[in-house]
Write a protein that holds these residues in place. Structure first.
Motif, PDB file in Angstrom:
ATOM      1  N   LEU A  68       0.842  -1.188   0.000  1.00  0.00           N
ATOM      2  CA  LEU A  68       0.000   0.000   0.000  1.00  0.00           C
ATOM      3  C   LEU A  68       0.885   1.249   0.000  1.00  0.00           C
ATOM      4  CD1 LEU A  68      -2.797   1.347   0.235  1.00  0.00           C
ATOM      5  CD2 LEU A  68      -2.559   1.174   2.733  1.00  0.00           C
ATOM      6  N   TYR A  69       0.567   2.176  -0.891  1.00  0.00           N
ATOM      7  CA  TYR A  69       1.291   3.453  -1.000  1.00  0.00           C
ATOM      8  C   TYR A  69       0.323   4.565  -0.574  1.00  0.00           C
ATOM      9  CZ  TYR A  69       4.311   0.670  -4.081  1.00  0.00           C
ATOM     10  OH  TYR A  69       5.115  -0.307  -4.621  1.00  0.00           O
ATOM     11  N   LYS A  70       0.415   4.968   0.681  1.00  0.00           N
ATOM     12  CA  LYS A  70      -0.471   6.034   1.155  1.00  0.00           C
ATOM     13  C   LYS A  70      -0.057   7.399   0.623  1.00  0.00           C
ATOM     14  CE  LYS A  70      -1.885   3.776   5.471  1.00  0.00           C
ATOM     15  NZ  LYS A  70      -1.906   3.877   6.945  1.00  0.00           N
ATOM     16  N   ASP A  71       1.239   7.600   0.486  1.00  0.00           N
ATOM     17  CA  ASP A  71       1.753   8.855  -0.054  1.00  0.00           C
ATOM     18  C   ASP A  71       1.869   8.705  -1.568  1.00  0.00           C
ATOM     19  OD1 ASP A  71       2.978  11.208  -0.696  1.00  0.00           O
ATOM     20  OD2 ASP A  71       4.702  10.952   0.650  1.00  0.00           O
ATOM     21  N   LEU A  72       1.043   9.437  -2.295  1.00  0.00           N
ATOM     22  CA  LEU A  72       1.012   9.298  -3.752  1.00  0.00           C
ATOM     23  C   LEU A  72       2.180   9.991  -4.448  1.00  0.00           C
ATOM     24  CD1 LEU A  72      -2.800   9.800  -4.446  1.00  0.00           C
ATOM     25  CD2 LEU A  72      -1.531   7.675  -4.084  1.00  0.00           C
ATOM     26  N   THR A  73       3.070  10.610  -3.688  1.00  0.00           N
ATOM     27  CA  THR A  73       4.222  11.260  -4.301  1.00  0.00           C
ATOM     28  C   THR A  73       5.510  10.467  -4.082  1.00  0.00           C
ATOM     29  OG1 THR A  73       4.656  12.602  -2.320  1.00  0.00           O
ATOM     30  CG2 THR A  73       3.191  13.535  -4.004  1.00  0.00           C
ATOM     31  N   THR A  74       5.379   9.181  -3.639  1.00  0.00           N
ATOM     32  CA  THR A  74       6.555   8.348  -3.404  1.00  0.00           C
ATOM     33  C   THR A  74       6.458   7.060  -4.228  1.00  0.00           C
ATOM     34  OG1 THR A  74       5.558   7.202  -1.516  1.00  0.00           O
ATOM     35  CG2 THR A  74       6.782   9.228  -1.063  1.00  0.00           C
ATOM     36  N   THR A  75       7.589   6.396  -4.378  1.00  0.00           N
ATOM     37  CA  THR A  75       7.646   5.134  -5.120  1.00  0.00           C
ATOM     38  C   THR A  75       7.905   3.939  -4.202  1.00  0.00           C
ATOM     39  OG1 THR A  75      10.002   5.512  -5.551  1.00  0.00           O
ATOM     40  CG2 THR A  75       8.444   6.244  -7.235  1.00  0.00           C
ATOM     41  N   LEU A  76       7.909   4.191  -2.907  1.00  0.00           N
ATOM     42  CA  LEU A  76       8.092   3.111  -1.936  1.00  0.00           C
ATOM     43  C   LEU A  76       6.810   2.925  -1.137  1.00  0.00           C
ATOM     44  CD1 LEU A  76      11.695   3.842  -0.584  1.00  0.00           C
ATOM     45  CD2 LEU A  76      11.011   2.118  -2.260  1.00  0.00           C
ATOM     46  N   PRO A  77       6.414   1.669  -0.860  1.00  0.00           N
ATOM     47  CA  PRO A  77       5.163   1.432  -0.116  1.00  0.00           C
ATOM     48  C   PRO A  77       5.284   1.900   1.330  1.00  0.00           C
ATOM     49  CG  PRO A  77       6.371  -0.622  -0.409  1.00  0.00           C
ATOM     50  CD  PRO A  77       7.094   0.407  -1.223  1.00  0.00           C
ATOM     51  N   THR A  78       4.190   2.375   1.865  1.00  0.00           N
ATOM     52  CA  THR A  78       4.160   2.777   3.275  1.00  0.00           C
ATOM     53  C   THR A  78       3.711   1.632   4.171  1.00  0.00           C
ATOM     54  OG1 THR A  78       1.925   3.633   2.882  1.00  0.00           O
ATOM     55  CG2 THR A  78       3.740   5.197   2.743  1.00  0.00           C
ATOM     56  N   ASP A  79       2.913   0.694   3.630  1.00  0.00           N
ATOM     57  CA  ASP A  79       2.459  -0.480   4.393  1.00  0.00           C
ATOM     58  C   ASP A  79       2.693  -1.725   3.559  1.00  0.00           C
ATOM     59  OD1 ASP A  79       1.593   1.079   6.527  1.00  0.00           O
ATOM     60  OD2 ASP A  79      -0.423   1.314   5.682  1.00  0.00           O
ATOM     61  N   VAL A  80       3.268  -2.763   4.199  1.00  0.00           N
ATOM     62  CA  VAL A  80       3.508  -4.053   3.538  1.00  0.00           C
ATOM     63  C   VAL A  80       2.966  -5.153   4.442  1.00  0.00           C
ATOM     64  CG1 VAL A  80       5.219  -5.669   2.621  1.00  0.00           C
ATOM     65  CG2 VAL A  80       5.575  -3.195   2.377  1.00  0.00           C
ATOM     66  N   THR A  81       2.136  -6.029   3.866  1.00  0.00           N
ATOM     67  CA  THR A  81       1.559  -7.146   4.623  1.00  0.00           C
ATOM     68  C   THR A  81       1.831  -8.441   3.857  1.00  0.00           C
ATOM     69  OG1 THR A  81      -0.221  -5.723   5.432  1.00  0.00           O
ATOM     70  CG2 THR A  81      -0.530  -8.098   5.646  1.00  0.00           C
ATOM     71  N   VAL A  82       2.387  -9.427   4.564  1.00  0.00           N
ATOM     72  CA  VAL A  82       2.673 -10.738   3.973  1.00  0.00           C
ATOM     73  C   VAL A  82       1.996 -11.798   4.833  1.00  0.00           C
ATOM     74  CG1 VAL A  82       4.443 -12.402   3.322  1.00  0.00           C
ATOM     75  CG2 VAL A  82       4.875  -9.951   3.041  1.00  0.00           C
ATOM     76  N   THR A  83       1.224 -12.658   4.212  1.00  0.00           N
ATOM     77  CA  THR A  83       0.495 -13.716   4.934  1.00  0.00           C
ATOM     78  C   THR A  83       0.773 -15.076   4.280  1.00  0.00           C
ATOM     79  OG1 THR A  83      -1.466 -13.450   3.550  1.00  0.00           O
ATOM     80  CG2 THR A  83      -1.362 -12.123   5.563  1.00  0.00           C
ATOM     81  N   TYR A  84       0.654 -16.122   5.130  1.00  0.00           N
ATOM     82  CA  TYR A  84       0.777 -17.512   4.657  1.00  0.00           C
ATOM     83  C   TYR A  84      -0.343 -18.314   5.302  1.00  0.00           C
ATOM     84  CZ  TYR A  84       2.423 -22.275   4.169  1.00  0.00           C
ATOM     85  OH  TYR A  84       2.502 -23.637   3.896  1.00  0.00           O
ATOM     86  N   GLN A  85      -1.231 -18.766   4.452  1.00  0.00           N
ATOM     87  CA  GLN A  85      -2.384 -19.551   4.895  1.00  0.00           C
ATOM     88  C   GLN A  85      -3.145 -18.832   6.015  1.00  0.00           C
ATOM     89  OE1 GLN A  85      -0.911 -23.456   5.936  1.00  0.00           O
ATOM     90  NE2 GLN A  85      -0.738 -24.095   3.779  1.00  0.00           N
ATOM     91  N   GLY A  86      -3.322 -17.570   5.807  1.00  0.00           N
ATOM     92  CA  GLY A  86      -4.109 -16.763   6.749  1.00  0.00           C
ATOM     93  C   GLY A  86      -3.301 -16.190   7.887  1.00  0.00           C
ATOM     94  N   SER A  87      -2.056 -16.594   8.059  1.00  0.00           N
ATOM     95  CA  SER A  87      -1.225 -16.096   9.158  1.00  0.00           C
ATOM     96  C   SER A  87      -0.415 -14.913   8.668  1.00  0.00           C
ATOM     97  CB  SER A  87      -0.288 -17.182   9.697  1.00  0.00           C
ATOM     98  OG  SER A  87      -1.047 -18.292  10.162  1.00  0.00           O
ATOM     99  N   ILE A  88      -0.399 -13.843   9.419  1.00  0.00           N
ATOM    100  CA  ILE A  88       0.322 -12.614   9.026  1.00  0.00           C
ATOM    101  C   ILE A  88       1.736 -12.691   9.549  1.00  0.00           C
ATOM    102  CG2 ILE A  88       0.429 -10.104   9.233  1.00  0.00           C
ATOM    103  CD1 ILE A  88      -2.581 -10.086   9.580  1.00  0.00           C
ATOM    104  N   PHE A  89       2.699 -12.535   8.649  1.00  0.00           N
ATOM    105  CA  PHE A  89       4.092 -12.523   9.036  1.00  0.00           C
ATOM    106  C   PHE A  89       4.549 -11.123   9.420  1.00  0.00           C
ATOM    107  CE2 PHE A  89       3.826 -16.570   6.997  1.00  0.00           C
ATOM    108  CZ  PHE A  89       4.814 -17.368   7.576  1.00  0.00           C
TER     109      PHE A  89
END
Length: 260
Positions: free
Chosen positions: A238-259
């Motif tokens: 997710l990129y909340k700041d539309l003037t950047t090229t790096l994500p502000t939020d990153v979520t990684v899950t495996y079989q429903g579990s959030i890493f």
């Protein structure tokens, strides 16, 4: 002897007469010069007086012309109506903005912003890039009148052009172009990264990459196969700041579990 004396007396008489005549001629000549000198001086004085009179006449004429010109300028300034004065002020303001735009384009030509003059105003071209790669170009056609207006543009609809224009177009055109350039460069950079992820790492993706039009929300599933076992991970950027090229939020899950 007597004859000699007679000749001598005659010579002296003649010499005396000639000398006397010469003296008379000299006196006459002097008298004439004395009579001519007053006439010459009087003629010079008369010519000088005529010249002075002519110069005074020219002086008075010039003074009258200057006064007439000053009076006409004052009258024309007094007769200018408030609307005309306002129009002149607006024209001067537009001229300053015009010069400002040209200076900005000259200064920013190495930063991806260029432009050319048109019959209505100026057409600005914004060329985007990411990590040395030239990407898409967009244009904004500005009408140089008060208020400044955007005649045409190729800015994507999801870029907040109206919001940026409302904030800066009328007050600070340099900030307007700089802010618009930030949004467009960030969008092109995010899009470029998403395209490269899709093409260069297709073998590791389980299914197509999901993204919205603004490319500020990406989701995909990639496979990790340590020791021959497959572990599909789901990632969401997710990129909340539309003037950047790096994500502000990153979520990684495996079989429903959030890493993370």
């Amino acid at each position: 002897m007597e004859l000699a004396n007679t000749l001598s007396q005659d010579g002296e008489s003649r010499g005396g007469v000639l000398a006397h005549l010469e003296r008379l001629e000299t006196q006459v000549s002097r008298s004439r010069k004395k009579m001519e000198e007053p006439q010459s001086a009087q003629a010079e004085e008369s010519a000088l007086g005529t010249r002075i009179h002519e110069l005074r006449r020219l002086r008075d004429k010039l003074r009258a012309e200057v006064k007439q010109h000053q009076a006409s300028v004052k009258a024309s300034t007094t007769n200018v109506e408030p609307d005309q004065t306002l129009e002149i002020t607006e024209q001067e303001s537009l001229k300053r903005k015009w010069e400002n735009v040209k200076a900005i384009l000259q200064a920013y030509r190495f930063t991806g912003i260029s432009g050319k003059l048109t019959s209505r105003g100026v057409c600005v071209c914004i060329s985007t890039a990411f990590e040395g790669n030239l990407l898409d170009s967009y244009f904004v056609d500005l009408v140089m009148r008060k208020p400044l207006q955007i005649h045409h543009h190729s800015i994507p609809v999801f870029i907040p052009l109206e919001e940026i224009s409302a904030k800066y177009l009328q007050t600070n055109i340099q900030h307007f172009l700089f802010t618009l350039c930030e949004y467009l460069n960030a969008y092109s950079g995010r899009k470029y990264q998403a395209d490269r992820l899709q093409s260069d790492f297709e073998a590791f993706l389980a299914g197509p990459l999901q993204r919205n039009s603004l490319c500020n929300l990406l989701s995909f599933t990639y496979k990790a196969e340590p020791e021959g076992q497959s572990f599909p991970f789901c990632a969401r950027l997710l990129y909340k700041d539309l003037t950047t090229t790096l994500p502000t939020d990153v979520t990684v899950t495996y079989q429903g579990s959030i890493f993370f």
